[in-house]
Motif scaffolding. Structure first.
Motif, mmCIF file in Angstrom:
data_model
loop_
_atom_site.group_PDB
_atom_site.id
_atom_site.type_symbol
_atom_site.label_atom_id
_atom_site.label_comp_id
_atom_site.label_asym_id
_atom_site.label_seq_id
_atom_site.Cartn_x
_atom_site.Cartn_y
_atom_site.Cartn_z
ATOM 1 N N ARG A 1 26.233 38.838 25.887
ATOM 2 C CA ARG A 1 25.069 38.606 25.029
ATOM 3 C C ARG A 1 25.519 38.119 23.657
ATOM 4 N NH1 ARG A 1 20.008 37.216 23.776
ATOM 5 N NH2 ARG A 1 18.976 38.633 22.344
ATOM 6 N N GLN B 1 21.895 44.526 16.943
ATOM 7 C CA GLN B 1 21.560 45.262 18.156
ATOM 8 C C GLN B 1 22.613 45.053 19.244
ATOM 9 O OE1 GLN B 1 17.493 44.722 19.512
ATOM 10 N NE2 GLN B 1 16.799 44.277 17.431
ATOM 11 N N LEU C 1 24.601 34.651 21.725
ATOM 12 C CA LEU C 1 24.081 34.617 20.352
ATOM 13 C C LEU C 1 24.917 33.690 19.477
ATOM 14 C CD1 LEU C 1 23.213 38.378 19.720
ATOM 15 C CD2 LEU C 1 21.631 36.506 20.175
ATOM 16 N N LYS D 1 19.402 40.470 15.984
ATOM 17 C CA LYS D 1 19.857 40.503 17.387
ATOM 18 C C LYS D 1 21.358 40.786 17.459
ATOM 19 C CE LYS D 1 16.358 37.245 19.100
ATOM 20 N NZ LYS D 1 16.142 35.920 19.732
#
Length: 457
Positions: A161, A211, A165, A208
């Protein structure tokens, strides 16, 4: 395929050299985030072995098994014999041992016998408890492998992830440069809100990132639950998903496992799951307790023998010694109500254990049906992405890039198309991880079941 843009030129009229440079940058930046950090990657199999080696529950079960085996061996033994020593009938007017003929020095032995077959049933009960520990270890290992797999997949997802990003940030940064330059030069209809929207997207992306890094750190820290210490910093996040390792077996392929699960009847297979077998063992233990309770209605016998030594009379005449033999038996007939209640309680516990077994099998079978339905839905979504959505968005990205290189398109459209491609890749990643987690749950249910393994052989 994702593309990254370095140009911030808002004008369409650029020379051929600049456009070739842009294309070269696009393809070179495609591999920019492919390089993984140096370090030893923690494979799923390594994670399994580390967890099993450091699990105190497995070690404790070995000691418990040895303890129950020792108790089973000791249960067959009789109670310790009792020895008594006394001086009886000693006269109080002189305390002389030879004064009265009734005075004697007495040594006695008493042996109590088991009540019916109580010892044999106790021995069988402890042996069942020892056998239960081996199944407990099987259940623990299967549970550990599932939990390790889920933690490992969370770590894998958070790492991938972050890589996505990074791609999205590179695209948004290029879009911000392009939009800001176009707005400052007054080219086209670009307004200030366009610039603000891109900046807001970048700020949202920072959240994001926070997180994603938080999930990555939590996923890595979760391993300390089984290892007893934080994961070694030399281990890096996995770079690829190991579906075959999730199966925990080199003899079963992913396709054959899924096919066997879909064709199996869960209620019959999952009766042999360790969680269900543990309740069967508990039923056997309760059965022995019921037999022991019934033995309590039988009389318990004890035998005793004693030898009484007497001294000779004061005038030298010899006195005969005494030998005594006796039998003792208790009479449990006067506590019938208590014994009936004890037997009823033991029978109720046995019936409850049998009910728990059926409930556990129903629970496992229901979970299996839910997981099979979920796996089917995720597979359909995966096929949709692979066959249509990804190809469509890639074609759109190629078309926007071609239009831009031919001076008939806008670079913002190209960047937005690639942003959509990154979002699609994120959706595919979520589906892949969810499918792997579902597969791990199915492996936990089916592979430890002896009937399932025998059917595969």
């Amino acid at each position: 395929m994702s593309y990254y843009f370095l140009t911030n030129n808002p004008l369409r009229h650029v020379n051929a050299t600049c456009r070739i440079s842009v294309l070269l940058c696009l393809f070179s930046l495609f591999f920019l985030y492919a390089n993984s950090a140096k370090g030893q990657t923690l494979s799923l199999e390594q994670a399994f072995q580390l967890a099993i080696q450091h699990d105190p529950v497995l070690e404790g079960n070995v000691h418990r098994e040895h303890g129950f085996e020792a108790q089973a061996e000791a249960a067959l033994s009789w109670a310790n014999p009792q020895m008594s020593v006394s001086v009886q009938n000693l006269p109080t007017d002189g305390f002389a041992l030879d004064q009265e003929p009734m005075t004697q020095f007495k040594v006695g032995l008493k042996q109590q016998l088991p009540r019916g077959d109580e010892n044999r049933y106790n021995q069988q009960k402890y042996q069942v408890m020892a056998d239960k520990m081996s199944v407990e270890n099987q259940a623990r290992k299967a549970w550990l492998k599932r939990e390790i797999t889920l933690a490992w997949l969370n770590w894998f997802y958070s790492t991938r992830r972050i890589a996505l990003l990074d791609k999205e940030k590179a695209l948004l940064s290029q879009l911000l440069d392009f939009t800001s330059s176009k707005y400052s030069k007054g080219v086209g209809t670009t307004a200030q809100q366009d610039v603000l929207q891109v900046r807001l997207a970048l700020l949202t992306l920072d959240d994001k990132y926070v997180q994603a890094y938080q999930r990555q750190n939590e996923a890595k820290a979760a391993f300390s639950r089984w290892y007893g210490a934080p994961l070694d910093e030399s281990f890096t996040a996995p770079s690829s998903m190991e579906l075959n390792a999730i199966l925990q077996s080199s003899d079963v392929s992913l396709a054959s496992f899924v096919a066997a699960v879909e064709s199996s009847e869960p209620f019959s297979v999952l009766q042999h799951h360790p969680e269900a077998l543990l309740l069967q063992f508990q039923t056997q233990i309760e059965t022995q307790n019921l037999k022991i309770a019934r033995e309590q209605t039988k009389s318990q016998w004890a035998f005793e023998a004693s030898y009484g030594y007497r001294q000779d009379e004061p005038n030298g005449m010899s006195r005969a010694d005494f030998v005594s033999l006796g039998v003792q038996v208790d009479l449990p007939f006067f506590t019938q109500s208590r014994q009936d209640a004890t037997i009823a309680a033991a029978a109720a516990k046995k019936s409850a254990s049998e009910t728990d077994f059926r409930l556990k099998v129903n629970e496992l079978a229901a979970n299996a049906d839910v997981l099979k339905t979920r796996l089917l839905g995720l597979s359909e979504r995966k096929a949709l992405f692979d066959t249509e959505l990804i190809s469509e968005i890639e074609q759109l990205s190629e078309a926007e890039l071609t239009a831009y290189t031919n001076d008939t398109g806008d670079i913002s459209d190209v960047v937005n198309a690639n942003l959509k491609l990154v979002q699609i890749q994120d959706d595919v990643l979520k589906i892949d991880v969810e499918r792997a987690k579902t597969l791990a749950d199915l492996v936990y249910l089916y592979l430890p079941s002896h009937a399932f393994n025998s059917n595969k052989e």
